[in-house]
Design a protein around this motif. Structure first.
Motif, short mmCIF file in Angstrom:
data_model
loop_
_atom_site.label_atom_id
_atom_site.label_comp_id
_atom_site.label_asym_id
_atom_site.label_seq_id
_atom_site.Cartn_x
_atom_site.Cartn_y
_atom_site.Cartn_z
N GLU A 1 0.82 -1.21 0.00
CA GLU A 1 0.00 0.00 0.00
C GLU A 1 0.86 1.27 0.00
OE1 GLU A 1 -2.71 -0.19 3.30
OE2 GLU A 1 -3.55 -2.09 2.63
N PHE A 2 2.12 1.16 0.38
CA PHE A 2 3.03 2.30 0.34
C PHE A 2 3.47 2.51 -1.11
CE2 PHE A 2 3.25 1.12 4.75
CZ PHE A 2 3.47 2.30 5.43
N GLN A 3 3.34 3.74 -1.59
CA GLN A 3 3.63 4.07 -2.98
C GLN A 3 4.70 5.16 -3.06
OE1 GLN A 3 2.14 2.39 -5.56
NE2 GLN A 3 1.32 1.14 -3.90
N PRO A 4 5.52 5.16 -4.13
CA PRO A 4 6.52 6.23 -4.29
C PRO A 4 5.83 7.60 -4.26
CG PRO A 4 6.81 4.53 -5.95
CD PRO A 4 5.52 4.22 -5.24
N TYR A 5 6.51 8.57 -3.68
CA TYR A 5 5.89 9.89 -3.58
C TYR A 5 6.39 10.86 -4.65
CZ TYR A 5 9.95 11.21 -0.63
OH TYR A 5 11.20 11.44 -0.12
N GLY A 6 7.14 10.36 -5.62
CA GLY A 6 7.47 11.15 -6.79
C GLY A 6 8.59 12.15 -6.63
N LEU A 7 9.40 12.02 -5.57
CA LEU A 7 10.50 12.94 -5.37
C LEU A 7 11.76 12.14 -5.10
CD1 LEU A 7 11.44 15.91 -4.91
CD2 LEU A 7 10.90 15.56 -2.50
N ASP A 8 12.81 12.41 -5.85
CA ASP A 8 14.10 11.77 -5.60
C ASP A 8 14.86 12.68 -4.65
OD1 ASP A 8 16.37 10.23 -5.64
OD2 ASP A 8 17.05 10.97 -7.58
N ASN A 9 15.04 12.25 -3.41
CA ASN A 9 15.66 13.08 -2.39
C ASN A 9 16.96 12.42 -1.92
OD1 ASN A 9 16.29 14.76 -0.29
ND2 ASN A 9 14.29 14.64 0.69
N PRO A 10 18.08 12.67 -2.62
CA PRO A 10 19.34 12.00 -2.26
C PRO A 10 19.87 12.39 -0.88
CG PRO A 10 19.72 13.61 -4.00
CD PRO A 10 18.24 13.54 -3.78
N LEU B 1 13.96 8.10 3.57
CA LEU B 1 12.53 8.40 3.49
C LEU B 1 11.95 7.65 2.30
CD1 LEU B 1 12.44 12.20 4.35
CD2 LEU B 1 11.92 10.25 5.83
N GLY B 2 11.18 6.64 2.60
CA GLY B 2 10.65 5.76 1.59
C GLY B 2 9.27 6.17 1.10
N PRO B 3 8.54 5.20 0.60
CA PRO B 3 7.23 5.46 0.02
C PRO B 3 6.20 5.89 1.07
CG PRO B 3 7.66 3.11 0.12
CD PRO B 3 8.91 3.79 0.56
N VAL B 4 5.06 6.37 0.60
CA VAL B 4 3.99 6.86 1.48
C VAL B 4 2.72 6.04 1.28
CG1 VAL B 4 4.90 9.21 1.57
CG2 VAL B 4 3.25 8.60 -0.19
N ARG B 5 1.90 6.09 2.31
CA ARG B 5 0.60 5.41 2.30
C ARG B 5 -0.43 6.39 2.83
NH1 ARG B 5 -2.20 2.94 6.59
NH2 ARG B 5 -3.59 1.30 5.91
N GLU B 6 -1.57 6.46 2.18
CA GLU B 6 -2.64 7.35 2.64
C GLU B 6 -3.67 6.56 3.41
OE1 GLU B 6 -5.53 10.91 1.01
OE2 GLU B 6 -4.67 9.52 -0.44
N ASP B 7 -4.10 7.13 4.54
CA ASP B 7 -5.19 6.54 5.31
C ASP B 7 -6.07 7.68 5.84
OD1 ASP B 7 -3.85 7.61 7.55
OD2 ASP B 7 -3.06 5.67 8.19
N ALA B 8 -6.96 7.39 6.75
CA ALA B 8 -7.91 8.39 7.25
C ALA B 8 -7.21 9.56 7.95
CB ALA B 8 -8.90 7.73 8.20
#
Length: 178
Positions: A121-130, A135-142
């Protein structure tokens, strides 16, 4: 419950993992619980001279010297606030799959909750931050977005050499300093 329903439930549960949730400021982050060795109250630490500002110090723990970093200071430059919910979380740090795991302490604010979810459920957040490869992928919840912190990517080679010297520090020397 039929045998088929029981098997489906077991498969569904196997796809889920437990995460320790904490905050940096108002933002939520998570560590996979399998990487957590122990959650402790915040303890006094021995500072390390000339270390980066986010290295909080070292701790003598069960016969080993454990380096501790302040994840808030590492991420945003501001030390974690001293709250009753601020914890010293010991994690199994392994920079790669072939390395032996070593304990690493993390100072984490509001580390009092867990969530069980499918890691997919964690998805890439579209930013390459070397500058923050941990800081890995993100997951949206309530409650909004939850970002996965990857323990293996917390330390670069230079900081790893500082925190895990060869040969290792003698814990008896550390106890004399305190």
């Amino acid at each position: 419950m039929s045998e088929l329903t029981a098997k489906r439930s077991a498969v569904k549960q196997a796809a889920h993992a437990l995460f320790l949730v904490f905050r940096i400021g108002h933002e939520r982050y998570a560590l996979q619980a399998i990487e957590v060795a122990e959650v402790l109250s915040r303890l006094p630490l021995k500072p390390i001279a000339q270390a980066p500002h986010w290295v909080a110090g070292v701790l003598a723990y069960r016969g080993a010297v454990v380096p501790v970093i302040d994840l808030s200071a590492l991420t945003f430059g501001t030390p974690a606030q001293a709250r009753t919910s601020t914890r010293l979380v010991l994690v199994h740090y392994r920079p790669d799959a072939t390395a032996q795991a070593q304990l690493l302490g993390l100072i984490l604010e509001r580390a009092t909750d867990t969530v069980r979810c499918n890691p997919a459920e964690f998805q890439p957040y579209g930013l390459d931050n070397p500058q923050a490869p941990y800081l890995g992928p993100v997951r949206e919840d309530a409650q909004g977005l939850l970002q996965w912190v990857r323990v293996a990517d917390l330390l670069d080679d230079q900081v790893r050499a500082l925190l895990y010297p060869t040969p290792p520090l003698d814990p008896a020397l550390l106890e004399q300093w305190q």
